[in-house]
Write an enzyme that holds these catalytic residues in place. Structure first.
Site, PDB file in Angstrom:
ATOM      1  N   ARG A  10      -2.389   8.479  11.881  1.00 47.37           N
ATOM      2  CA  ARG A  10      -2.953   7.152  12.068  1.00 47.37           C
ATOM      3  C   ARG A  10      -4.192   7.279  12.935  1.00 47.37           C
ATOM      4  O   ARG A  10      -4.201   8.020  13.920  1.00 47.37           O
ATOM      5  CB  ARG A  10      -1.902   6.296  12.792  1.00 47.37           C
ATOM      6  CG  ARG A  10      -2.283   4.847  13.050  1.00 47.37           C
ATOM      7  CD  ARG A  10      -2.008   4.032  11.810  1.00 47.37           C
ATOM      8  NE  ARG A  10      -2.221   2.608  12.042  1.00 47.37           N
ATOM      9  CZ  ARG A  10      -1.273   1.762  12.413  1.00 47.37           C
ATOM     10  NH1 ARG A  10      -0.049   2.204  12.651  1.00 47.37           N
ATOM     11  NH2 ARG A  10      -1.551   0.482  12.547  1.00 47.37           N
ATOM     12  N   LYS A  60       2.290   4.572   1.557  1.00 52.57           N
ATOM     13  CA  LYS A  60       2.420   5.066   2.926  1.00 52.57           C
ATOM     14  C   LYS A  60       1.993   6.525   2.901  1.00 52.57           C
ATOM     15  O   LYS A  60       2.698   7.384   2.375  1.00 52.57           O
ATOM     16  CB  LYS A  60       3.862   4.924   3.414  1.00 52.57           C
ATOM     17  CG  LYS A  60       4.043   5.337   4.863  1.00 52.57           C
ATOM     18  CD  LYS A  60       5.448   5.022   5.356  1.00 52.57           C
ATOM     19  CE  LYS A  60       5.574   5.177   6.854  1.00 52.57           C
ATOM     20  NZ  LYS A  60       5.229   6.491   7.360  1.00 52.57           N
ATOM     21  N   GLU A  88       0.855  -1.192   0.000  1.00 57.40           N
ATOM     22  CA  GLU A  88       0.000   0.000   0.000  1.00 57.40           C
ATOM     23  C   GLU A  88       0.884   1.233   0.000  1.00 57.40           C
ATOM     24  O   GLU A  88       2.033   1.169   0.438  1.00 57.40           O
ATOM     25  CB  GLU A  88      -0.873   0.021   1.265  1.00 57.40           C
ATOM     26  CG  GLU A  88      -1.863  -1.115   1.348  1.00 57.40           C
ATOM     27  CD  GLU A  88      -2.242  -1.434   2.796  1.00 57.40           C
ATOM     28  OE1 GLU A  88      -1.870  -0.674   3.708  1.00 57.40           O
ATOM     29  OE2 GLU A  88      -2.898  -2.466   3.003  1.00 57.40           O
ATOM     30  N   ARG A 142       5.831  -3.847  17.130  1.00 57.57           N
ATOM     31  CA  ARG A 142       6.573  -3.508  15.925  1.00 57.57           C
ATOM     32  C   ARG A 142       7.319  -4.754  15.506  1.00 57.57           C
ATOM     33  O   ARG A 142       8.200  -5.227  16.212  1.00 57.57           O
ATOM     34  CB  ARG A 142       7.572  -2.385  16.216  1.00 57.57           C
ATOM     35  CG  ARG A 142       8.229  -1.824  14.978  1.00 57.57           C
ATOM     36  CD  ARG A 142       9.283  -0.795  15.328  1.00 57.57           C
ATOM     37  NE  ARG A 142       8.756   0.335  16.069  1.00 57.57           N
ATOM     38  CZ  ARG A 142       8.095   1.349  15.535  1.00 57.57           C
ATOM     39  NH1 ARG A 142       7.861   1.373  14.254  1.00 57.57           N
ATOM     40  NH2 ARG A 142       7.649   2.332  16.282  1.00 57.57           N
TER      41      ARG A 142
HETATM   42  P1  AMP Z   1       6.273   5.898  11.058  1.00 50.48           P
HETATM   43  O1  AMP Z   1       5.348   6.919  11.641  1.00 50.48           O
HETATM   44  O2  AMP Z   1       7.336   6.497  10.200  1.00 50.48           O
HETATM   45  O3  AMP Z   1       6.800   4.938  12.098  1.00 50.48           O
HETATM   46  O4  AMP Z   1       5.430   4.992  10.018  1.00 50.48           O
HETATM   47  C1  AMP Z   1       4.313   4.229  10.401  1.00 50.48           C
HETATM   48  C2  AMP Z   1       3.054   5.021  10.148  1.00 50.48           C
HETATM   49  O5  AMP Z   1       2.750   5.111   8.768  1.00 50.48           O
HETATM   50  C3  AMP Z   1       1.808   4.377  10.694  1.00 50.48           C
HETATM   51  O6  AMP Z   1       1.668   4.562  12.070  1.00 50.48           O
HETATM   52  C4  AMP Z   1       0.720   5.090   9.924  1.00 50.48           C
HETATM   53  O7  AMP Z   1       0.377   6.294  10.574  1.00 50.48           O
HETATM   54  C5  AMP Z   1       1.383   5.474   8.631  1.00 50.48           C
HETATM   55  N1  AMP Z   1       0.800   4.839   7.436  1.00 50.48           N
HETATM   56  C6  AMP Z   1       0.569   5.487   6.282  1.00 50.48           C
HETATM   57  N2  AMP Z   1       0.046   4.672   5.365  1.00 50.48           N
HETATM   58  C7  AMP Z   1      -0.084   3.454   5.945  1.00 50.48           C
HETATM   59  C8  AMP Z   1      -0.558   2.193   5.485  1.00 50.48           C
HETATM   60  N3  AMP Z   1      -0.995   2.000   4.240  1.00 50.48           N
HETATM   61  N4  AMP Z   1      -0.530   1.157   6.372  1.00 50.48           N
HETATM   62  C9  AMP Z   1      -0.068   1.323   7.633  1.00 50.48           C
HETATM   63  N5  AMP Z   1       0.396   2.495   8.107  1.00 50.48           N
HETATM   64  C10 AMP Z   1       0.395   3.554   7.276  1.00 50.48           C
END
Ligand code: AMP
Length: 573
Positions: free
Chosen positions: A240, A235, A233, A428
């Site tokens: 979130r 990102k 998918e 995680r």
């Molecule tokens: P990070 O904040 O860099 O640790 O990345 C993880 C975050 O990416 C998740 O907590 C979501 O807020 C975001 N995210 C964006 N798109 C997606 C997706 N398709 N699936 C899961 N998380 C996503």
């Protein structure tokens, strides 16, 4: 509290996990079920069960003043004690006079916490805190203050309390964890465990489950090395959110488990139309309906942190809920099903309901797809629940192409998810992987602030920040400073932060202020050096604050291990 405080002292006295859980187990068993239930909540470092939204809202400064006043100490004396202990709870235990008081009962403490939470205004709260502390012994006060500040610092995470419950009441850790996850209440979990009824725990809607988290990968090859069949998918760069929907009622929770429904008043309408009770996991993004693309995070940011969202905001910055997971449907928890099945159910849920008019025809799902088409004609309200499109890639090249296409659409990168994996709340792991643009950014916690120069002379705009250093044996974590940066935030953000830091100063050193370590920033930098300048042993070259991360808790900031990994990577020949 007469037994609780010494039990905490015993827990902190040993660094061994097994000994800690044994102490907790013995302690819980020695108390009545009511006392054990309250104790378990406190031992997890909370004043109230996780599912409740109740918070004490007692400021660090106010607590500091109460301790000073009850101890009859002036600012300098208390500051000296704080330097010795580094923790206001320990300071309280040290400086408060020991009266011949009986102390307070733990159930009384819980009652007082509820009164403090319910009290309106800082003065009313302070009065209740003062009363509670003046009735307790210094040792009890030590732990009461620690719970009020939300940091017990006895090397006990909720997971260890879960282990202790299992041990104490003869249940398996798995059963305890599951009940606690469903209920969001470790106290209630104790009650069920004590009656051997853990299996009776039922999902409590409208309290957030933990969010499944992703691990970073650095290349397409690495991304494809962990599992066979992946759902891919985009990102999205938003926030979130977990949506709980039941009988027309809708609530949205952030990653920090806060209720954020009010910030997005248009989304409940869109979600309330779902044909079944549901918990969905997804990302709220600022959405451009004309092109079917997400807008940058900075656009969404303008809508955040407001009490009331104006009509103008709603019109100018419409949002969408990009749903990517389905955790609960009509009384049934779906998290143990493989993603493959949850994904199919989510497809059915969202198309069946027509909330989403999402027409990505199979032929359009080509790797090089530049733009996704969404039919929004029927969606006059301009708030949609959109099934996040899912792609497949058979090779590293295809994945690279998807990555480029995602970036071309303005998204951050890709999420690569194991189709056979269950949903693991709060964990995680390597079942979800993230491939992002910049490799070298860190999420850090602000530990100290200073006034700026020039036009920033009156505002706290220079931030010292830290990462976690976790002791692998004891699991105790402490923050070690790694850098300092002038704020790259907007003037409004700096003004808001200045206000927050003034209210959450732990120690005023004149030229700088040590602040409560709660604010998370994302910083970028050019490279990293080994250096004695900061406690971490590393320094960042040209650090820049990219943005505030209000969606992250301080505990979720990066660790010294990630710092080492980045350092090693950049120094590799
Ligand atoms: P990070 O904040 O860099 O640790 O990345 C993880 C975050 O990416 C998740 O907590 C979501 O807020 C975001 N995210 C964006 N798109 C997606 C997706 N398709 N699936 C899961 N998380 C996503």
């Amino acid at each position: 509290m007469r037994q609780f405080a010494p039990a905490c002292e015993a827990i902190v006295a040993t660094t061994k996990k097994l000994a800690k859980t044994a102490t907790v187990a013995d302690y819980l068993k020695s108390r009545s079920v009511d006392e054990a239930a309250v104790s378990a909540v406190f031992l997890s470092g909370r004043a109230f069960p996780a599912w409740e939204e109740t918070t004490l809202q007692v400021g660090g400064r106010s607590l500091w003043q109460i301790v000073a006043e009850l101890a009859g100490k002036n600012e300098a004396e208390l500051t000296a004690a704080y330097r010795r202990h580094g923790d206001l709870g320990a300071v309280a235990g040290d400086v408060l006079p020991s009266r011949s008081s009986q102390g307070v009962h733990i159930i009384e403490v819980e009652k007082a916490f509820r009164q403090i939470a319910a009290a309106r205004g800082a003065a009313a709260k302070a009065e209740l805190v003062r009363d509670l502390l003046s009735r307790s012994t210094p040792l009890e006060a030590k732990y009461i203050v620690k719970i009020v500040t939300g940091d017990l610092r006895i090397g006990l995470k909720e997971s260890l309390v879960e282990e202790a419950i299992g041990k104490g009441y003869g249940a398996t850790l798995q059963d305890v964890q599951r009940a606690n996850m469903l209920l969001g209440d470790i106290g209630q979990t104790v009650r069920l465990a004590a009656e051997s009824r853990l299996a009776d725990a039922r999902m409590r809607l409208f309290h957030p489950l933990g969010f499944m988290l992703a691990s970073p990968v650095e290349s397409a090859e690495e991304a494809l090395s962990y599992f066979e069949k992946a759902a891919i998918e985009d990102k999205y760069d938003g926030i979130r959110a977990q949506a709980h929907v039941s009988g027309g009622e809708v609530r949205l929770f952030s990653r920090t488990r806060d209720d954020i429904t009010e910030s997005f008043p248009e989304l409940p309408d869109a979600l309330a139309g779902l044909p079944r009770d549901a918990i969905l996991d997804g990302e709220i993004v600022a959405w451009e309906y004309s092109t079917g693309r997400a807008r940058p995070f900075s656009v969404l940011q303008q809508r955040l942190g407001r009490k009331k969202v104006s009509d103008k905001m709603l019109r100018e910055i419409p949002v969408a809920f990009l749903a990517f997971d389905f955790l609960y449907a009509d009384g049934r928890l779906l998290i143990d099903l493989p993603l493959r099945e949850r994904a199919t159910m989510l497809d059915e849920l969202l198309t069946a309901d027509k909330v989403v008019h999402h027409r990505v025809a199979e032929t359009q799902r080509k790797v090089r797809q530049e733009q996704l088409q969404f039919d929004t004609e029927d969606n006059a309200a301009r708030a949609s629940v959109i099934r996040a499109p899912v792609f497949r890639a058979a090779s590293a090249e295809e994945l690279e192409e998807l990555f480029a296409a995602a970036q071309e659409r303005g998204n951050e990168g890709l999420m690569i998810k194991d189709l056979n994996s269950p949903y693991t709340p709060g964990k995680r792991g390597k079942a979800w992987l993230k491939m992002k643009r910049e490799l070298a950014t860190l999420d850090v916690v602000v530990t100290a602030v200073e006034y700026g120069h020039g036009k920033r002379i009156g505002v706290l705009s220079d931030y010292t920040f830290a990462v976690w250093d976790r002791d692998s044996d004891t699991n105790e974590a402490r923050l070690v400073n790694i850098g300092k940066a002038y704020s790259g935030l907007t003037d409004t953000e700096i003004a808001d932060m200045t206000k927050w830091f003034l209210e959450h100063t732990i120690e005023d050193q004149g030229f700088r202020r040590i602040v409560e370590p709660k604010i998370v920033l994302e910083v970028a930098f050019n490279n990293m050096m080994k250096s004695d300048r900061h406690e971490s042993g590393y320094a960042l070259r040209f650090p820049r604050i990219l943005r505030l991360r209000p969606d992250k808790l301080a505990e979720e900031a990066d660790t010294i291990d990630s710092v080492r990994t980045i350092y090693d990577r950049q120094t590799r020949p």
